[in-house]
Write an enzyme that holds these catalytic residues in place. Structure first.
Site, PDB file in Angstrom:
ATOM      1  N   CYS A 101      20.898  54.113  24.980  1.00  0.00           N
ATOM      2  CA  CYS A 101      21.789  55.074  26.434  1.00  0.00           C
ATOM      3  C   CYS A 101      20.882  56.248  26.778  1.00  0.00           C
ATOM      4  O   CYS A 101      21.571  56.398  28.109  1.00  0.00           O
ATOM      5  CB  CYS A 101      23.157  55.979  26.184  1.00  0.00           C
ATOM      6  SG  CYS A 101      23.368  56.995  24.724  1.00  0.00           S
TER       7      CYS A 101
ATOM      8  N   GLU B  63      21.706  48.392  34.398  1.00  0.00           N
ATOM      9  CA  GLU B  63      21.296  48.606  33.074  1.00  0.00           C
ATOM     10  C   GLU B  63      20.753  47.794  32.546  1.00  0.00           C
ATOM     11  O   GLU B  63      20.932  46.866  32.023  1.00  0.00           O
ATOM     12  CB  GLU B  63      21.992  49.348  32.301  1.00  0.00           C
ATOM     13  CG  GLU B  63      21.568  50.342  31.089  1.00  0.00           C
ATOM     14  CD  GLU B  63      22.871  50.567  30.079  1.00  0.00           C
ATOM     15  OE1 GLU B  63      23.878  49.893  29.650  1.00  0.00           O
ATOM     16  OE2 GLU B  63      22.619  51.375  29.701  1.00  0.00           O
TER      17      GLU B  63
HETATM   18  P1  NAD Z   1      28.129  45.974  23.698  1.00  0.00           P
HETATM   19  O1  NAD Z   1      29.411  47.109  24.513  1.00  0.00           O
HETATM   20  O2  NAD Z   1      27.985  44.963  24.175  1.00  0.00           O
HETATM   21  O3  NAD Z   1      28.916  46.404  21.877  1.00  0.00           O
HETATM   22  C1  NAD Z   1      29.953  47.655  21.791  1.00  0.00           C
HETATM   23  C2  NAD Z   1      30.696  47.222  20.792  1.00  0.00           C
HETATM   24  O4  NAD Z   1      31.902  46.173  21.817  1.00  0.00           O
HETATM   25  C3  NAD Z   1      30.348  46.559  19.644  1.00  0.00           C
HETATM   26  O5  NAD Z   1      31.132  46.734  18.631  1.00  0.00           O
HETATM   27  C4  NAD Z   1      31.271  44.950  20.808  1.00  0.00           C
HETATM   28  O6  NAD Z   1      31.552  43.654  19.300  1.00  0.00           O
HETATM   29  C5  NAD Z   1      32.046  45.128  21.326  1.00  0.00           C
HETATM   30  N1  NAD Z   1      32.629  44.280  21.842  1.00  0.00           N
HETATM   31  C6  NAD Z   1      31.246  43.891  22.755  1.00  0.00           C
HETATM   32  N2  NAD Z   1      32.266  42.932  23.934  1.00  0.00           N
HETATM   33  C7  NAD Z   1      33.381  43.031  23.530  1.00  0.00           C
HETATM   34  C8  NAD Z   1      34.722  42.540  24.689  1.00  0.00           C
HETATM   35  N3  NAD Z   1      34.584  41.564  25.860  1.00  0.00           N
HETATM   36  N4  NAD Z   1      35.763  43.584  24.369  1.00  0.00           N
HETATM   37  C9  NAD Z   1      36.109  43.650  23.212  1.00  0.00           C
HETATM   38  N5  NAD Z   1      35.170  44.575  21.969  1.00  0.00           N
HETATM   39  C10 NAD Z   1      33.548  44.388  22.604  1.00  0.00           C
HETATM   40  O7  NAD Z   1      27.306  47.167  23.787  1.00  0.00           O
HETATM   41  P2  NAD Z   1      25.470  46.875  22.630  1.00  0.00           P
HETATM   42  O8  NAD Z   1      25.201  45.876  23.472  1.00  0.00           O
HETATM   43  O9  NAD Z   1      25.728  46.985  21.283  1.00  0.00           O
HETATM   44  O10 NAD Z   1      25.018  48.210  23.033  1.00  0.00           O
HETATM   45  C11 NAD Z   1      23.943  48.597  24.112  1.00  0.00           C
HETATM   46  C12 NAD Z   1      25.066  49.499  24.949  1.00  0.00           C
HETATM   47  O11 NAD Z   1      25.795  50.665  24.938  1.00  0.00           O
HETATM   48  C13 NAD Z   1      23.882  49.976  26.185  1.00  0.00           C
HETATM   49  O12 NAD Z   1      25.225  50.372  27.336  1.00  0.00           O
HETATM   50  C14 NAD Z   1      23.873  51.866  25.765  1.00  0.00           C
HETATM   51  O13 NAD Z   1      23.806  51.909  27.094  1.00  0.00           O
HETATM   52  C15 NAD Z   1      25.717  51.832  25.219  1.00  0.00           C
HETATM   53  N6  NAD Z   1      25.104  53.026  24.247  1.00  0.00           N
HETATM   54  C16 NAD Z   1      25.946  54.472  25.475  1.00  0.00           C
HETATM   55  C17 NAD Z   1      26.090  54.955  24.410  1.00  0.00           C
HETATM   56  C18 NAD Z   1      26.687  56.304  24.994  1.00  0.00           C
HETATM   57  O14 NAD Z   1      26.831  57.949  24.074  1.00  0.00           O
HETATM   58  N7  NAD Z   1      26.369  56.690  26.042  1.00  0.00           N
HETATM   59  C19 NAD Z   1      25.354  55.260  23.438  1.00  0.00           C
HETATM   60  C20 NAD Z   1      24.598  54.149  22.918  1.00  0.00           C
HETATM   61  C21 NAD Z   1      24.795  53.265  23.159  1.00  0.00           C
END
Ligand code: NAD
Length: 507
Positions: free
Chosen positions: A290, A389
């Site tokens: 991120c 992104e």
């Molecule tokens: P994601 O949003 O797909 O998933 C994150 C979590 O949400 C997972 O545990 C997943 O099971 C859950 N999830 C996914 N879809 C869902 C839904 N429809 N309803 C409820 N829960 C749901 O993210 P990812 O692909 O695992 O990770 C990458 C993303 O995380 C990128 O956008 C990155 O920028 C972000 N990120 C942000 C930070 C920060 O500090 N801002 C840090 C690390 C990663």
């Protein structure tokens, strides 16, 4: 940790509930792959409403006793945890590489950050002390002290499977809460190893729990009446959803989202150092961070040499499988579908009029989820590569005439996680620091990610909530304050304003 062999002969990872590792009862499962070779390495249960409720119940049952355990005793568990993580450092790092695909060096750096969060949490007893003001009114003393909020939930992404859970768990636990972790279903193995170590460190049963799952499980956590607080890290659309639903249900929520981070290179910057920092920022962890640099804003005359040197350096990076292999600079992405999505941006960018200076699409041996680094030049801000992104190893280069134009690009961006400037000019650096539209600023630093003692201060669509993860704010998030006013009278009814000792004559 007990595990069962499934029909396909891979481990089905258990959940952790009330101190016991148990197999999910659900028929719905997800696949966990080794991105280095594309092999299925585990399955993960996608827990039902009932299973999720039962894990929350375990955390609720353990709350009364844990919250009454003195804070120094709670911190002592983290001192032990720190030692266990040190002892198992290479095992944790190897597991992160196995299920995520980042290089072993990157995994070690991740585990080091996770360990530092544990170190930070060991100091919480010094941080959690309350305030007092004696005699705030006549005969009245005031004090505040901090209490745990209750059962806390952590919902985490795939990209830092050991570090992001540890942004939350140690702080929440030392503050006296019990915890339910819902790790990414793509990378659940590191989370379970953390669970094993926490139990070995001496956490009582039910204080820390793990439930695996997807939307069904998350929605159950968001609605559960016993859940008091939710920490989320993931993409912006889901962060927004978690924040909206969680707060509507009366929960305290901090939700960190996605990003589009800018790296501004001024004409006076040290070109060689800047190119190295840009490549590390944009292509480290395959761009799946991120805080990864995503848009380079080349100011003035530095644009042409920057694109040329960056493309040379990135084109020579060794890309390949990372599991058991240290001779690589960049590993695979999390899934083949993600590789295909990232690859698709190259044609879209070219179609919108940008120039693909370095194309990472090539044939790799084996079945790993591989793609090389890409550099796209002459990108304009409305283009898709500049607005979405990508979360892969793609750096877009926008040309700007001056610093003011670079600041304007930042103002247009809906995200606001990190941004860095490369310059030798203190005034430009100061202007950038004060005026760029992002919450974490780097000056000649490629990845301005804060260490545990400072908050992870994303702005705009990169964060929803008030109190951030890490630093003093994290302790504040996981505690609620109680204020007490006290008035005592002497046995004969005298007040402190007119005390006996004041009127007694000395013998
Ligand atoms: P994601 O949003 O797909 O998933 C994150 C979590 O949400 C997972 O545990 C997943 O099971 C859950 N999830 C996914 N879809 C869902 C839904 N429809 N309803 C409820 N829960 C749901 O993210 P990812 O692909 O695992 O990770 C990458 C993303 O995380 C990128 O956008 C990155 O920028 C972000 N990120 C942000 C930070 C920060 O500090 N801002 C840090 C690390 C990663």
């Amino acid at each position: 940790m007990s595990a069962v062999e499934t029909e396909s002969s891979v481990e089905c990872v258990p959940i952790l509930s009330g101190g016991d590792w148990v197999q999910g009862k659900t028929q719905r499962t997800g696949n966990v792959y080794n991105p280095s070779n594309g092999q299925l390495i585990a399955q993960v249960p996608l827990c039902s409403v009932e299973e999720t409720n039962s894990v929350v119940q375990s955390a609720a049952n353990a709350l009364a006793e844990w919250s009454e355990t003195p804070v120094v005793e709670r911190a002592r568990v983290m001192f032990k945890m720190r030692q266990l993580m040190e002892d198992r450092f290479n095992d944790i790092a190897a597991l992160v590489t196995r299920e995520h695909g980042k290089t072993l060096a990157e995994s070690r750096a991740e585990v080091q950050r996770a360990l530092e969060m544990v170190e930070f949490s060991c100091g919480i007893p010094s941080m959690i002390v309350g305030d007092t003001m004696p005699n705030i009114a006549r005969d009245v003393d005031a004090e505040t002290n901090r209490h745990p909020v209750g059962v806390c939930v952590g919902i985490t992404p795939y990209n830092f499977p050991s570090m992001v859970p540890m942004w939350m768990i140690p702080v929440a636990l030392v503050c006296g809460n019990t915890f339910v972790l819902k790790p990414s279903e793509k990378t659940p193995l590191s989370a379970n190893l953390i669970g094993e170590l926490l139990i070995e460190a001496g956490l009582p049963a039910g204080v820390f729990n793990i439930v695996h799952g997807d939307k069904e499980c998350v929605d159950t956590l968001l609605a559960h009446p016993d859940v008091a607080a939710i920490s989320f890290v993931g993409s912006t659309p889901i962060a927004k959803y978690i924040y909206e639903v969680g707060t509507k249900n009366g929960k305290r929520v901090q939700a960190a989202g996605g990003a589009k981070n800018h790296l501004i290179i001024m004409p006076d910057a040290d070109l060689d150092l800047s190119v190295k920092a840009l490549a590390a920022s944009a292509f480290g962890c395959g761009g799946q961070r991120c805080m990864a640099g995503s848009i380079a804003v080349a100011v003035g005359s530095i644009g042409d040499p920057l694109v040329s040197e960056l493309s040379d350096l990135a084109g020579n990076m060794r890309v390949g499988p990372t599991d058991g292999n240290e001779d690589v600079d960049m590993g695979p992405l999390i899934r083949q579908e993600h590789v295909d999505r990232v690859a698709g941006f190259m044609d879209v960018a070219a179609g919108e009029g940008a120039t693909v200076a370095l194309d990472g699409r090539r044939d790799f041996a084996g079945d790993g989820f591989l793609i090389g680094p890409s550099v796209i030049d002459q990108v304009k801000t409305p283009m898709k590569v500049a607005t979405e992104e990508i979360f892969g190893p793609v750096l877009s280069v926008v040309r700007a005439n001056d610093l003011e134009s670079a600041l304007a690009i930042g103002r247009e961006c809906p995200y606001g996680n990190g941004a860095s400037i490369f310059t030798r000019d203190g005034y430009a650096a100061r202007q950038f620091k004060r005026h760029f539209n992002a919450g974490m600023i780097g000056i000649n630093v490629g990845v301005p990610a804060p260490m545990p003692w400072f908050p992870f201060t994303g702005w705009n669509e990169s964060f929803f909530g008030d109190l951030h993860i890490q630093g003093v704010e994290s302790m504040q998030f996981y505690t609620r304050q109680k204020m007490t006013l006290t008035r005592w009278f002497g046995s004969t009814g005298e007040s402190h304003a007119d005390p006996v000792w004041k009127t007694e004559k000395k013998a």
